[in-house]
Design an enzyme around this catalytic site. Structure first.
Site, PDB file in Angstrom:
ATOM      1  N   LYS A 150      73.251   7.004 -37.671  1.00  0.00           N
ATOM      2  CA  LYS A 150      73.790   5.870 -38.437  1.00  0.00           C
ATOM      3  C   LYS A 150      73.171   4.554 -37.986  1.00  0.00           C
ATOM      4  O   LYS A 150      72.775   3.739 -38.798  1.00  0.00           O
ATOM      5  CB  LYS A 150      75.310   5.766 -38.268  1.00  0.00           C
ATOM      6  CG  LYS A 150      76.099   6.934 -38.794  1.00  0.00           C
ATOM      7  CD  LYS A 150      77.599   6.644 -38.759  1.00  0.00           C
ATOM      8  CE  LYS A 150      78.164   6.416 -37.376  1.00  0.00           C
ATOM      9  NZ  LYS A 150      78.137   7.594 -36.493  1.00  0.00           N
ATOM     10  N   ARG A 194      86.642   4.764 -38.992  1.00  0.00           N
ATOM     11  CA  ARG A 194      86.535   6.076 -38.366  1.00  0.00           C
ATOM     12  C   ARG A 194      87.819   6.878 -38.540  1.00  0.00           C
ATOM     13  O   ARG A 194      87.886   8.013 -38.086  1.00  0.00           O
ATOM     14  CB  ARG A 194      86.268   5.892 -36.877  1.00  0.00           C
ATOM     15  CG  ARG A 194      84.816   6.193 -36.477  1.00  0.00           C
ATOM     16  CD  ARG A 194      84.715   5.840 -35.025  1.00  0.00           C
ATOM     17  NE  ARG A 194      83.666   6.474 -34.329  1.00  0.00           N
ATOM     18  CZ  ARG A 194      82.559   5.855 -33.921  1.00  0.00           C
ATOM     19  NH1 ARG A 194      82.333   4.617 -34.279  1.00  0.00           N
ATOM     20  NH2 ARG A 194      81.694   6.477 -33.182  1.00  0.00           N
ATOM     21  N   ARG A 222      68.816  10.460 -26.353  1.00  0.00           N
ATOM     22  CA  ARG A 222      69.011   9.090 -26.843  1.00  0.00           C
ATOM     23  C   ARG A 222      68.968   8.077 -25.695  1.00  0.00           C
ATOM     24  O   ARG A 222      69.498   8.321 -24.620  1.00  0.00           O
ATOM     25  CB  ARG A 222      70.348   8.984 -27.567  1.00  0.00           C
ATOM     26  CG  ARG A 222      70.637   7.570 -28.044  1.00  0.00           C
ATOM     27  CD  ARG A 222      71.556   7.534 -29.203  1.00  0.00           C
ATOM     28  NE  ARG A 222      72.952   7.680 -28.831  1.00  0.00           N
ATOM     29  CZ  ARG A 222      73.948   7.528 -29.701  1.00  0.00           C
ATOM     30  NH1 ARG A 222      73.687   7.256 -30.956  1.00  0.00           N
ATOM     31  NH2 ARG A 222      75.189   7.673 -29.303  1.00  0.00           N
ATOM     32  N   ARG A 269      73.569   6.160 -22.562  1.00  0.00           N
ATOM     33  CA  ARG A 269      74.962   5.750 -22.716  1.00  0.00           C
ATOM     34  C   ARG A 269      75.862   6.698 -21.940  1.00  0.00           C
ATOM     35  O   ARG A 269      75.653   7.897 -21.961  1.00  0.00           O
ATOM     36  CB  ARG A 269      75.351   5.780 -24.194  1.00  0.00           C
ATOM     37  CG  ARG A 269      75.089   4.465 -24.869  1.00  0.00           C
ATOM     38  CD  ARG A 269      75.233   4.569 -26.345  1.00  0.00           C
ATOM     39  NE  ARG A 269      76.500   5.155 -26.770  1.00  0.00           N
ATOM     40  CZ  ARG A 269      76.916   5.144 -28.033  1.00  0.00           C
ATOM     41  NH1 ARG A 269      76.169   4.583 -28.956  1.00  0.00           N
ATOM     42  NH2 ARG A 269      78.059   5.701 -28.369  1.00  0.00           N
ATOM     43  N   ARG A 315      83.582  13.863 -28.428  1.00  0.00           N
ATOM     44  CA  ARG A 315      83.363  12.924 -29.542  1.00  0.00           C
ATOM     45  C   ARG A 315      83.206  13.677 -30.860  1.00  0.00           C
ATOM     46  O   ARG A 315      83.666  13.225 -31.902  1.00  0.00           O
ATOM     47  CB  ARG A 315      82.136  12.058 -29.273  1.00  0.00           C
ATOM     48  CG  ARG A 315      82.391  11.023 -28.188  1.00  0.00           C
ATOM     49  CD  ARG A 315      81.100  10.407 -27.686  1.00  0.00           C
ATOM     50  NE  ARG A 315      80.477   9.556 -28.674  1.00  0.00           N
ATOM     51  CZ  ARG A 315      79.183   9.235 -28.647  1.00  0.00           C
ATOM     52  NH1 ARG A 315      78.398   9.713 -27.709  1.00  0.00           N
ATOM     53  NH2 ARG A 315      78.686   8.452 -29.567  1.00  0.00           N
TER      54      ARG A 315
HETATM   55  P1  AMP Z   1      79.636   4.346 -31.405  1.00  0.00           P
HETATM   56  O1  AMP Z   1      78.638   3.516 -30.709  1.00  0.00           O
HETATM   57  O2  AMP Z   1      79.829   3.945 -32.840  1.00  0.00           O
HETATM   58  O3  AMP Z   1      79.379   5.829 -31.260  1.00  0.00           O
HETATM   59  O4  AMP Z   1      81.053   4.074 -30.695  1.00  0.00           O
HETATM   60  C1  AMP Z   1      81.248   4.349 -29.331  1.00  0.00           C
HETATM   61  C2  AMP Z   1      82.726   4.442 -29.014  1.00  0.00           C
HETATM   62  O5  AMP Z   1      83.376   3.197 -29.362  1.00  0.00           O
HETATM   63  C3  AMP Z   1      83.503   5.501 -29.772  1.00  0.00           C
HETATM   64  O6  AMP Z   1      83.385   6.789 -29.190  1.00  0.00           O
HETATM   65  C4  AMP Z   1      84.917   4.940 -29.698  1.00  0.00           C
HETATM   66  O7  AMP Z   1      85.484   5.139 -28.414  1.00  0.00           O
HETATM   67  C5  AMP Z   1      84.681   3.442 -29.873  1.00  0.00           C
HETATM   68  N1  AMP Z   1      84.690   3.050 -31.304  1.00  0.00           N
HETATM   69  C6  AMP Z   1      83.661   2.513 -32.028  1.00  0.00           C
HETATM   70  N2  AMP Z   1      84.011   2.301 -33.305  1.00  0.00           N
HETATM   71  C7  AMP Z   1      85.306   2.714 -33.406  1.00  0.00           C
HETATM   72  C8  AMP Z   1      86.243   2.783 -34.477  1.00  0.00           C
HETATM   73  N3  AMP Z   1      85.935   2.370 -35.726  1.00  0.00           N
HETATM   74  N4  AMP Z   1      87.478   3.282 -34.198  1.00  0.00           N
HETATM   75  C9  AMP Z   1      87.824   3.681 -32.969  1.00  0.00           C
HETATM   76  N5  AMP Z   1      86.988   3.684 -31.926  1.00  0.00           N
HETATM   77  C10 AMP Z   1      85.739   3.188 -32.124  1.00  0.00           C
END
Ligand code: AMP
Length: 210
Positions: A13, A88, A123, A156, A167
């Site tokens: 994404k 999400r 990554r 990360r 996740r």
């Molecule tokens: P990402 O970089 O988008 O994979 O987000 C990393 C982490 O941030 C996720 O595993 C969640 O813990 C938190 N996070 C990011 N966006 C959201 C969201 N819309 N709702 C809840 N948690 C989020």
């Protein structure tokens, strides 16, 4: 154009959001990046989110909804935006609707779980600007250094295999129902994530023209 990118963590994404951002000149908004930035700066939001993020769980809806509300009110979102990683959960999508935000298209990038597990192990992200790379599929010009800002590329914490499994579980339970949510509105476009990043980008750009 107001866009949402759906897809499991590691579906690409973020990378596709950058491609669209370049093409349409609209900001790409990643709640994950906003939260990581808050964590780095030691803000109250960062402290609240840390334990959820580290374990691969979702940060509570009310926290991310407040983040997105504030971000979308900013001037640069007036002509459109790409949401990467929000919504999400169904309550987050409902909150977006309740804010009166019109979404024009929802692109769901589908990639099998096994592919995702392989991808996330390679990554690397820039600790300064958040840009995303991959050792095999999207290497930086100079190893360990961001092409955009010369920041340091790191793994990360939540890309560790155990956290990735968690996740993915969270994704299937809480985020996948959003496909049905947006299918009902007629705005969902399913994109089959390809092995080559550029091949997925071609499908994404075609979907935006349709
Ligand atoms: P990402 O970089 O988008 O994979 O987000 C990393 C982490 O941030 C996720 O595993 C969640 O813990 C938190 N996070 C990011 N966006 C959201 C969201 N819309 N709702 C809840 N948690 C989020």
């Amino acid at each position: 154009m107001n866009l949402i990118l759906l897809g499991a963590p590691g579906a690409g994404k973020g990378t596709q959001a950058e491609v669209i951002c370049e093409k349409l000149k609209i900001p790409s908004i990643s709640t994950g990046n906003i939260i990581r930035e808050a964590l780095k700066n030691g803000t109250e939001l960062g402290l609240k989110a840390k334990s959820y993020m580290d374990s691969g769980a979702l940060v509570p809806d009310e926290v991310v909804i407040a983040i997105i509300k504030e971000r979308l009110a900013q001037e640069d979102c007036k002509n459109g935006f790409i949401l990467d990683g929000f919504p999400r959960t169904v309550p987050q999508a409902e909150a977006l609707d309740a804010m009166g935000i019109v979404i024009h298209k929802v692109l769901d990038i589908e990639v099998p779980d096994e592919t995702i597990q392989k991808r996330l192990s390679g990554r690397r992200v820039c600790e300064s600007c958040g840009a995303s790379y991959h050792l095999d599929f999207k290497p930086s010009a100079k190893e360990g250094v961001c092409d955009k800002c010369a920041g340091k590329l790191v793994i990360r914490k939540d890309d560790q295999p155990e956290t990735v499994r968690e996740r993915l579980k969270t994704y299937h339970e809480s985020t996948e129902p959003l496909c049905d949510y947006y299918k009902k509105t007629g705005k969902l476009v399913v994109i089959n994530g390809q092995e080559e990043v550029a091949a997925t980008s071609a499908l994404v750009l075609k979907a935006l023209e349709a």
